[in-house]
Design an enzyme around this catalytic site. Structure first.
Site, PDB file in Angstrom:
ATOM      1  CD  GLU A   1      -1.526  -2.412   1.770  1.00 12.88           C
ATOM      2  OE1 GLU A   1      -0.297  -2.634   1.838  1.00 12.88           O
ATOM      3  OE2 GLU A   1      -2.386  -3.240   2.107  1.00 12.88           O
TER       4      GLU A   1
ATOM      5  CE  LYS B   1      -3.594  -9.103  21.552  1.00  8.99           C
ATOM      6  NZ  LYS B   1      -3.612  -9.872  20.301  1.00  8.99           N
TER       7      LYS B   1
HETATM    8  P1  ADP Z   1       4.416  -8.130   0.826  1.00 14.73           P
HETATM    9  O1  ADP Z   1       3.155  -8.364   0.092  1.00 14.73           O
HETATM   10  O2  ADP Z   1       5.593  -7.691   0.064  1.00 14.73           O
HETATM   11  O3  ADP Z   1       4.691  -9.161   1.860  1.00 14.73           O
HETATM   12  P2  ADP Z   1       2.938  -6.673   2.368  1.00 14.73           P
HETATM   13  O4  ADP Z   1       2.478  -5.325   2.030  1.00 14.73           O
HETATM   14  O5  ADP Z   1       1.991  -7.796   2.327  1.00 14.73           O
HETATM   15  O6  ADP Z   1       4.128  -6.865   1.501  1.00 14.73           O
HETATM   16  O7  ADP Z   1       3.659  -6.807   3.750  1.00 14.73           O
HETATM   17  C1  ADP Z   1       4.016  -5.710   4.464  1.00 14.73           C
HETATM   18  C2  ADP Z   1       4.319  -6.159   5.852  1.00 14.73           C
HETATM   19  O8  ADP Z   1       5.559  -6.847   5.881  1.00 14.73           O
HETATM   20  C3  ADP Z   1       4.515  -5.006   6.778  1.00 14.73           C
HETATM   21  O9  ADP Z   1       3.289  -4.523   7.223  1.00 14.73           O
HETATM   22  C4  ADP Z   1       5.346  -5.642   7.874  1.00 14.73           C
HETATM   23  O10 ADP Z   1       4.557  -6.353   8.780  1.00 14.73           O
HETATM   24  C5  ADP Z   1       6.198  -6.621   7.124  1.00 14.73           C
HETATM   25  N1  ADP Z   1       7.516  -6.021   6.910  1.00 14.73           N
HETATM   26  C6  ADP Z   1       7.944  -5.318   5.854  1.00 14.73           C
HETATM   27  N2  ADP Z   1       9.213  -4.904   6.013  1.00 14.73           N
HETATM   28  C7  ADP Z   1       9.612  -5.356   7.217  1.00 14.73           C
HETATM   29  C8  ADP Z   1      10.820  -5.260   7.973  1.00 14.73           C
HETATM   30  N3  ADP Z   1      11.883  -4.622   7.522  1.00 14.73           N
HETATM   31  N4  ADP Z   1      10.852  -5.857   9.200  1.00 14.73           N
HETATM   32  C9  ADP Z   1       9.784  -6.513   9.670  1.00 14.73           C
HETATM   33  N5  ADP Z   1       8.627  -6.648   9.018  1.00 14.73           N
HETATM   34  C10 ADP Z   1       8.528  -6.071   7.799  1.00 14.73           C
END
Ligand code: ADP
Length: 539
Positions: A325, A436
């Site tokens: 997004e 939790k």
């Molecule tokens: P993709 O589809 O590429 O997986 P998404 O938009 O579905 O991308 O995923 C984004 C999510 O990935 C973020 O909201 C986060 O939770 C996780 N994420 C992205 N970069 C990192 C990072 N550097 N460290 C930890 N989590 C990450």
């Protein structure tokens, strides 16, 4: 002047002023293919003409299911450049999801690599609106196929000259479409515009450190079938960086050899790929020649890996965070000048965090009722984001839009984070993964990071499992390192000085492998499903 920001202008500029910059691809057919930005621009124009001849009109969606390669690069620019929408499809989605996204997007044509001919043959009966399939190869390699209306990419191109002027239109015109992997329910479409894409490209190249420049040789391990490979094809076209595309084989030896041969100095990928490369580097006892900066994002990168890459191999680790997004880059892990004097361990700890905001991505963290929380590195809450290249809705999906976007114009990331006084963000957890226990929160990510440093553990995931007394308690699920047998007591002894005592996992399971999502993250949803009958010992 009110000139529109258009994607075609990136390649047009690159082809004019960095005409000889190279795009090097490992082709699906096998050999390494190399040509220049000027040549790719000519072919993109031929392709745009071919699509016009096929009847693709402005605003219509054209899908790609393809690896990182030069034809995919041409499609990025030709489809968007002519005013249509480039819908990149992640081939790792479940088959039903691929059918869903093609039908939901109403794709008119599907361009596919040879690899995916059997996949589309199996799905075509469910894709009534697709007018034709273009197989991204030459006449010589065209397969026998059951696909009706199958066309050959190179034949389409050969029929056109490159005499074509990119049309001008409103910069808010849609340019490309990507569906998020959708951990629950159907994938959600994020539609980018020419304006959002060009601004994102400028911001990424200006963020310092990790962006392409005209002196870089940049390997895009991040797939072009997902969030536009973090914008690298656009950034390399604009800056004239050499772009290296790995094609269909994602294996340690192949990545190493390609980097070595092309003198790659920067490369971007998700942690699982860096784990693969590291294995190969350890086998060979060296890094690929010239490799300087590793850009990592998509999921957490354990401190132990940062340490090994930096300390043993002298590679600068640059950590970024983002989401589909957000186009997708949301932070850049630059070390501030004031931190230059930090001791090694302290620097790795900073790099382990998700980085600082880049211009254009406004952030805040909020509590349960939406109240803003202090940015003191301690308080944590859900991260909300807004900006000129953050999505404002999902494509034709009112329900998902209502869930994920606030009425006052912020996007809810679903990431629970802290922000400190320098703007450095640290993910505590995905809001649905946080554990939790007795009313307090345990960060599954922190536990995983700490556990991954244990020599007997190759990969780790922590999930909250039901517990009669504490609501939930952490269960550590691991893949063992080669020849090792991790046991709970030893791992907990190792974790004891790294996390709070009450965070220590109640049990440890060793699996042959962990389930992964279509974008290479551990799928906790599948893991929970797989372990749904699990109960803690003695409970
Ligand atoms: P993709 O589809 O590429 O997986 P998404 O938009 O579905 O991308 O995923 C984004 C999510 O990935 C973020 O909201 C986060 O939770 C996780 N994420 C992205 N970069 C990192 C990072 N550097 N460290 C930890 N989590 C990450």
């Amino acid at each position: 002047m009110d000139r529109p920001l258009l994607i075609s202008s990136l390649l047009e500029f690159g082809a004019r002023y960095h005409a000889d910059s190279e795009i090097v691809s490992r082709s699906v057919e096998g050999p390494i293919h190399r040509y220049t930005l000027a040549q790719s621009h000519d072919r993109a124009k031929q392709l745009a003409k071919a699509m016009a001849r096929l009847g693709v009109a402005e605003g219509e969606r054209v899908a790609t299911i393809a690896w990182n390669g030069y034809r995919h690069f041409e499609l990025y620019f030709a489809i968007s450049g002519m005013g249509a929408v480039c819908h990149t499809i992640n081939p790792r989605l479940f088959h039903e999801q691929i059918v869903y996204v093609i039908n939901h997007a109403e794709d008119k044509y599907v361009f596919l690599d040879l690899t995916f001919v059997p996949l589309l043959e199996a799905l075509a009966a469910h894709l009534p609106k697709v007018a034709g399939y273009v197989i991204m190869t030459d006449k010589e390699h065209m397969p026998e196929t059951k696909l009706e209306n199958a066309l050959c990419y190179e034949e389409l191109l050969a029929a056109e000259d490159g005499d074509y002027a990119w049309p001008e239109f409103d910069e808010l015109t849609a340019s490309s479409l990507c569906y998020t992997s959708g951990t629950t329910g159907n994938p959600k479409g994020v539609l980018y515009s020419h304006r959002s894409t060009v601004l994102h490209t400028l911001a990424v190249c200006a963020a310092g450190g990790a962006g392409p420049t005209n002196r870089s040789s940049y390997l895009a391990l991040v797939p072009m079938f997902h969030v536009n490979a973090w914008g690298l094809p656009y950034g390399c076209a604009m800056t004239g960086a050499k772009l290296v595309l790995p094609g269909p084989r994602y294996e340690g030896d192949m990545i190493f050899d390609l980097m070595d041969a092309e003198k790659v100095d920067k490369a971007a990928g998700v942690p699982t790929l860096w784990l693969l490369l590291l294995g190969e580097m350890q086998k060979r006892g060296c890094k690929p020649d010239g490799f300087e900066t590793l850009v990592v994002g998509g999921s957490a990168f354990p401190t132990s890996m940062i340490e090994t890459f930096e300390e043993t191999y002298g590679i600068n680790v640059h950590h970024a965070w983002g989401m589909t997004e957000l186009s997708p880059i949301g932070t850049s892990g630059t070390i501030l000048p004031a931190m230059d004097g930090l001791a090694k361990e302290a620097r790795w700890a900073v790099k382990n965090k998700q980085g600082r905001p880049i211009y254009g991505v406004e952030k805040k963290i909020v509590g349960e009722s939406g109240e803003p929380l202090p940015e003191d590195g301690e308080a944590f809450g859900e991260m909300l984001v807004r900006g000129p290249w953050t999505a404002r809705a999902y494509f034709n999906d009112a329900e998902a839009t209502a869930e994920q976007f606030t009425e006052d114009g912020w996007f809810r990331t679903g990431d629970v984070c802290t922000l400190d006084e320098n703007g450095i963000m640290q993910i505590v957890d995905r809001s649905k993964d946080v554990i939790k226990s007795a009313g307090e929160w345990i960060s599954s990510i922190d536990l995983e990071n700490a556990a991954m440093a244990h020599p007997a553990i190759q990969e780790a995931a922590v999930i909250g499992m039901a517990h009669p007394k504490w609501d939930e308690r952490p269960l550590l699920v691991v893949v063992a390192a080669e020849g090792e047998t991790p046991v709970l007591e030893a791992v907990n002894a190792f974790l004891a000085d790294k996390v709070a005592k009450w965070w220590l996992p109640d049990d440890l399971l060793v699996l042959d492998e962990l389930p992964h999502t279509a974008t290479g993250k551990v799928s906790k949803l599948n893991l929970r499903e797989q372990l749904k009958d699990y109960v803690f010992p003695g409970v």
